[in-house]
Each structure stands twice: as C-alpha cells, then as structure tokens.
Design a protein around this motif. Sequence first.
Motif, mmCIF file in Angstrom:
data_model
loop_
_atom_site.group_PDB
_atom_site.id
_atom_site.type_symbol
_atom_site.label_atom_id
_atom_site.label_comp_id
_atom_site.label_asym_id
_atom_site.label_seq_id
_atom_site.Cartn_x
_atom_site.Cartn_y
_atom_site.Cartn_z
ATOM 1 N N TYR A 35 1.061 -1.345 -0.294
ATOM 2 C CA TYR A 35 -0.116 0.340 0.223
ATOM 3 C C TYR A 35 0.651 0.957 -0.204
ATOM 4 N N ASN A 36 1.591 1.534 0.962
ATOM 5 C CA ASN A 36 2.592 2.605 0.932
ATOM 6 C C ASN A 36 4.282 3.482 -0.177
ATOM 7 N N HIS A 37 3.823 1.779 -1.259
ATOM 8 C CA HIS A 37 4.618 1.600 -2.386
ATOM 9 C C HIS A 37 3.906 1.919 -3.609
ATOM 10 N N ASN A 38 2.844 1.725 -3.020
ATOM 11 C CA ASN A 38 1.641 1.389 -4.628
ATOM 12 C C ASN A 38 2.422 0.061 -5.547
ATOM 13 N N VAL A 39 2.534 -0.698 -4.581
ATOM 14 C CA VAL A 39 2.914 -2.519 -5.145
ATOM 15 C C VAL A 39 2.333 -3.154 -5.335
ATOM 16 N N PRO A 40 1.876 -3.757 -7.111
ATOM 17 C CA PRO A 40 0.761 -4.522 -6.908
ATOM 18 C C PRO A 40 0.567 -5.899 -6.145
ATOM 19 N N ILE A 41 -0.322 -6.331 -6.077
ATOM 20 C CA ILE A 41 -0.667 -7.981 -5.290
ATOM 21 C C ILE A 41 -2.064 -8.209 -5.330
ATOM 22 N N ASP A 42 -2.623 -9.802 -5.847
ATOM 23 C CA ASP A 42 -3.478 -9.357 -6.276
ATOM 24 C C ASP A 42 -4.712 -11.515 -5.316
ATOM 25 N N PHE A 43 -2.807 -11.263 -4.307
ATOM 26 C CA PHE A 43 -4.339 -12.247 -3.202
ATOM 27 C C PHE A 43 -2.326 -12.912 -2.124
ATOM 28 N N VAL A 44 -3.093 -12.458 -1.039
ATOM 29 C CA VAL A 44 -2.058 -13.235 -0.369
ATOM 30 C C VAL A 44 -2.101 -14.860 0.097
ATOM 31 N N SER A 45 -0.777 -15.508 0.622
ATOM 32 C CA SER A 45 -1.202 -16.798 0.943
ATOM 33 C C SER A 45 -0.464 -17.373 2.631
ATOM 34 N N TRP A 46 -0.886 -18.647 2.240
ATOM 35 C CA TRP A 46 -0.452 -18.811 4.014
ATOM 36 C C TRP A 46 -0.713 -20.302 3.856
ATOM 37 N N HIS A 47 0.241 -21.063 4.943
ATOM 38 C CA HIS A 47 -0.002 -22.707 4.989
ATOM 39 C C HIS A 47 -0.261 -22.864 6.624
ATOM 40 N N VAL A 48 -1.216 -23.796 7.221
ATOM 41 C CA VAL A 48 -1.429 -24.295 8.215
ATOM 42 C C VAL A 48 -1.176 -25.583 8.293
ATOM 43 N N TYR A 49 -0.328 -26.260 9.180
ATOM 44 C CA TYR A 49 -0.773 -27.572 9.691
ATOM 45 C C TYR A 49 -1.065 -27.518 10.971
ATOM 46 N N SER A 50 -1.359 -28.647 10.693
ATOM 47 C CA SER A 50 -1.725 -29.332 12.626
ATOM 48 C C SER A 50 -0.646 -29.972 13.028
ATOM 49 N N ASP A 51 -0.687 -31.524 13.851
ATOM 50 C CA ASP A 51 0.486 -31.730 14.507
ATOM 51 C C ASP A 51 -0.046 -32.951 14.831
ATOM 52 N N THR A 52 0.157 -34.000 15.422
ATOM 53 C CA THR A 52 0.426 -35.999 15.152
ATOM 54 C C THR A 52 -0.719 -35.730 17.072
ATOM 55 N N VAL A 53 -0.379 -34.485 17.787
ATOM 56 C CA VAL A 53 -0.995 -35.030 18.662
ATOM 57 C C VAL A 53 -2.438 -33.904 19.251
ATOM 58 N N SER A 54 -2.722 -33.089 19.081
ATOM 59 C CA SER A 54 -3.901 -32.486 18.679
ATOM 60 C C SER A 54 -4.811 -33.281 17.244
ATOM 61 N N ILE A 55 -4.194 -33.263 16.413
ATOM 62 C CA ILE A 55 -5.002 -33.297 15.586
ATOM 63 C C ILE A 55 -6.221 -32.654 14.744
ATOM 64 N N ASP A 56 -6.250 -31.645 14.799
ATOM 65 C CA ASP A 56 -7.165 -30.157 15.083
ATOM 66 C C ASP A 56 -7.181 -30.035 13.805
ATOM 67 N N ALA A 57 -8.620 -30.535 12.649
ATOM 68 C CA ALA A 57 -9.350 -29.985 11.523
ATOM 69 C C ALA A 57 -9.204 -28.676 11.369
ATOM 70 N N TYR A 58 -9.817 -28.534 13.066
ATOM 71 C CA TYR A 58 -10.543 -27.076 13.379
ATOM 72 C C TYR A 58 -10.135 -25.572 12.787
ATOM 73 N N LYS A 59 -8.280 -26.145 13.529
ATOM 74 C CA LYS A 59 -7.710 -24.963 13.498
ATOM 75 C C LYS A 59 -7.735 -23.666 11.999
ATOM 76 N N VAL A 60 -7.559 -24.751 10.853
ATOM 77 C CA VAL A 60 -7.830 -24.354 9.634
ATOM 78 C C VAL A 60 -9.082 -22.988 9.663
ATOM 79 N N VAL A 61 -10.341 -23.472 10.206
ATOM 80 C CA VAL A 61 -11.173 -21.624 10.516
ATOM 81 C C VAL A 61 -10.223 -20.990 11.451
ATOM 82 N N ARG A 62 -10.220 -21.368 12.539
ATOM 83 C CA ARG A 62 -9.975 -20.120 13.318
ATOM 84 C C ARG A 62 -8.337 -18.749 13.074
ATOM 85 N N SER A 63 -7.911 -20.173 11.694
ATOM 86 C CA SER A 63 -6.576 -19.327 10.955
ATOM 87 C C SER A 63 -6.898 -18.421 10.278
ATOM 88 N N SER A 64 -7.841 -18.818 9.830
ATOM 89 C CA SER A 64 -8.624 -18.210 8.405
ATOM 90 C C SER A 64 -8.875 -16.989 8.411
#
Length: 466
Positions: free
Chosen positions: A235-264
């Motif tokens: 925004y400050n430098h007038n640079v084009p951006i069409d989307f943002v991207s990110w990653h999410v992994y749970s773990d083999t202890v909590s096996i938390d599939a709902y983490k994607v909702v909270r992260s999103s």
Amino acid sequence: MIRLCILIILLRVASLAYAQIVDINVDCAQVIGKIRSLQGMNAGPMAHYPLWPDLIAQYQEIGVDYVRTSGVIRWTMDTVRTLPWDIHFIFPDSLADPNNPSNYNFAPADSQIQAIIETGAKPFIRLGYSWLGQLPAVRYIRPEYRRTWAEICKHIIMHYNDGWANGFNYNIEYFEIWNEPNNFSFWAGTQLEYFQLYDTTARVLKTYNPNLKIGGPATAGVGINWIAGLLIYCYNHNVPIDFVSWHVYSDTVSIDAYKVVRSSMRVQQVLDSLNFSIPHYLTEWNISASNPGRYGYNTRGGAFTASFLIYMQNTTIDKAFRYRGPEADTSFGTWFYDGTYKKPAYAFLAFKKALETPIRLHCTGSDTLGYATIAGKSAGGDTISILISDVKSSNSGYNLTVRNLPWGYSGFTYQRYLLDSLHNLELVETGNYFDSTFATQETMIAPSVQFIRLIKRQPTSVSEKP
C-alpha cells in the motif's frame, strides 16, 4: 479375577453411557450457499522416480482443480536428484543473460506442467526454491541481483504463456513469489528484504502482463506479521498484489482439523482491517509439518482430511493445496509410491462426490473438535448428499433426518458409503424409499467417514410416469 471382570464391565457401561448419538438434520428447502472445490495439490502427478507410476488418473478421479509447483522432485535413473521447478534448476548459471533462451533448462519443468494440464487441473506457479530433505539451494537474493531474478521469472512465464523459447500458450494466471520467507530454512534475509524482492518481481511481472495474478508471502503458519507487513508495504509503495497466501499444519497430538477455520479468520481480519479486497489462498496444509508418519495413510489421517475439507467450506479461503500429491521420502503423499490410495485420498474422493451436489443445504451436527458434516443437492434437484466425518470423538453414531426432499413423495434410492480401517469408501448399505422425509440411525465410531446419497428414482414404466 471377579473384581477385575466387574471393573471391566463397569468401565464398558460408563463408556457406553458417555457415548453420544449425534443428531444431524438436513433441510432441503434451506439453501445456505455453494459447496466449493478446494481440491488443490502441491506437486504434480509425475512420479518422483522413473519406475513409479504417474498419478494422472488419480488426480482426475479425486477432482484436483489446481496444482502448486512446490516440492517438485524427480530422480533420474542414475539416482541424481533434480528439482524441475526450482529457479536455479531452470536457470542454472545465475550470471548468464536472462534474455538468452539457451541459458534455460526448460525440458524437465515442461514435462511437469504438461502432466498437470493433462489431469485437467490448472498450474499455480511458486517462484522460488524447495526444501526436500535438505536446505534449499538459494535462501537469499542479493539486492543488486533482484532485477535479474525478476527477469528470469518473467522469461519463465513467457515460455509457458507466450511461446518464448519454443514454449507454450497455457495462459497460466497465478504466480506466488517465494515460499515461507518467515522460516529461516527458506529465507535468510530480513522481512524488509523479502518485501523488496516481492516489490521488484511483482512490478516486472505486472509490467510484462498486467493480467497475471501475483501474490505471496506463502508464510509458514498464518504468519500474520508477515502478511500484514507485506500488505502495508504494498500500500505504501504502490506495489501490485492480487492475493495473499499462507500455510497451516496441525500436529499428530491434537489432530486439530478446525485449526484451519481459526487461522482463516485471522487472515481475513487482517485483510478487512487494512481494507484489502483480495482473496487469500491456503497454499500448503496437512496433518503435520514434520513427517506425518502413520497419520499420513491411516484412517485417522483420512478422517482429518475429510473434516478439514468440510471445515474449509466455512471459511473465506478461495484456493487450497494439500501438501502433497506424490509420495516422497516422508509420509506427506496422498497416494503410496505405487499409486494406490491412502485413506486421505479416499477422503478427497468422498468430497469429490459431495461436489457433485454443489447447492449447499442447511445441515446440523458439526462441532469444532473434528466432527464435521455437510450436505448438498444437485443442480437438477434429483440427488442429495451428506458427508459426515469424525476424527476422534467418543460418539457411537448418529440420527440423520433429511426433510423437504425436492421430489416430494416420489421414490428414491438410499446409498451409504463407509471409510474406516476396514473399508475404502465402499458401498455398505442401500435401499429404496417413498417419502418426503428420510430418517436413519447409524453406528459410526471414530475415526471414520460416511457418505450418504439419496437419488430420485426414475420412472421405470409408462404407468409410473406423470
């Protein structure tokens, strides 16, 4: 001995008393939206070893819609490890002229893209470097080299979209700059230096073709500071951006599939707070960021995958890419080395069936602990589907009621498919009914997935036709 038997009986009774029957109610008259395809994969269908089978048919079977070119690996017959979609592999001599076609090694990447196209999926290009058992070859771009690096990226796109260097006209839209810059294993520079690399590259690519969709930063985890920082910088430098991207992994202890909702929700809150009306993409997800082990192939991993796919329907995620398709040296692959389905692949297949009824219906029963439900009907109103996934609850089953069937009192066929330790999304029950409401009670023990389909029965004789 008698006391031990009594104790076992009491524990069994207590567990049965604690077990719950979940009420799942579907109203076919209450449309709440559309079931969206989020069936993307990291790494294309080409096998990593020449003697292994490709996965083109498997990608088609589960309905892969986009393929991200990250983590692409190919071993030669003489066990040389190649990374066909890493920039240094396509352009081996960093000091060479990026305008000269002879300085590029396109053939291995061409094969990868052609395989993706053959599946019917669209390529989603990650411009950067892979970490597969060892650190990436490049983890930093010097300031004086940024423009050259951007030019290399531009000419790669020209090869695939404009036929440059005996290339193609694939009209690939999406390009993601770098991978996980907030992870020192991928980026050794500062946050500002990544933003500046993004700045240079995005400007070069957009000048070449303003219709390209350019974004990043593909953060490890939600990476809110990096996402917000990149947006503010743009925004400050007038640079084009069409989307943002990110990653999410749970773990083999909590096996938390709902983490994607909270992260999103966190990502969307950043976009809203900064007044950016652009989409956000989940470009990597799985049950664990380290080796998933048995959860990469067993039933709990399959139920996690199904619940994750269902939960994503309650988010604003626009595209999603599971890490990964082909097996590598870990358990991340969705299929085994020989191309046979793992349990998570069957979960994708179940969701592919749900996508055949894309008009989303009101459906109760979901919680935030891994028990997820979704229902839909076909465009013509002749099929209803319900997908139920249970990762880890103590529930013993469910009562399903489907009201206001769109065909009224006409006859219909009931089908129930099961994914558990003994079944691979197999048809386990079927029947014919005549009513405007359907109800059934079924046993369901976690981890497992069930897919139910109600199909309007077509008239079989002249007397049955209206």
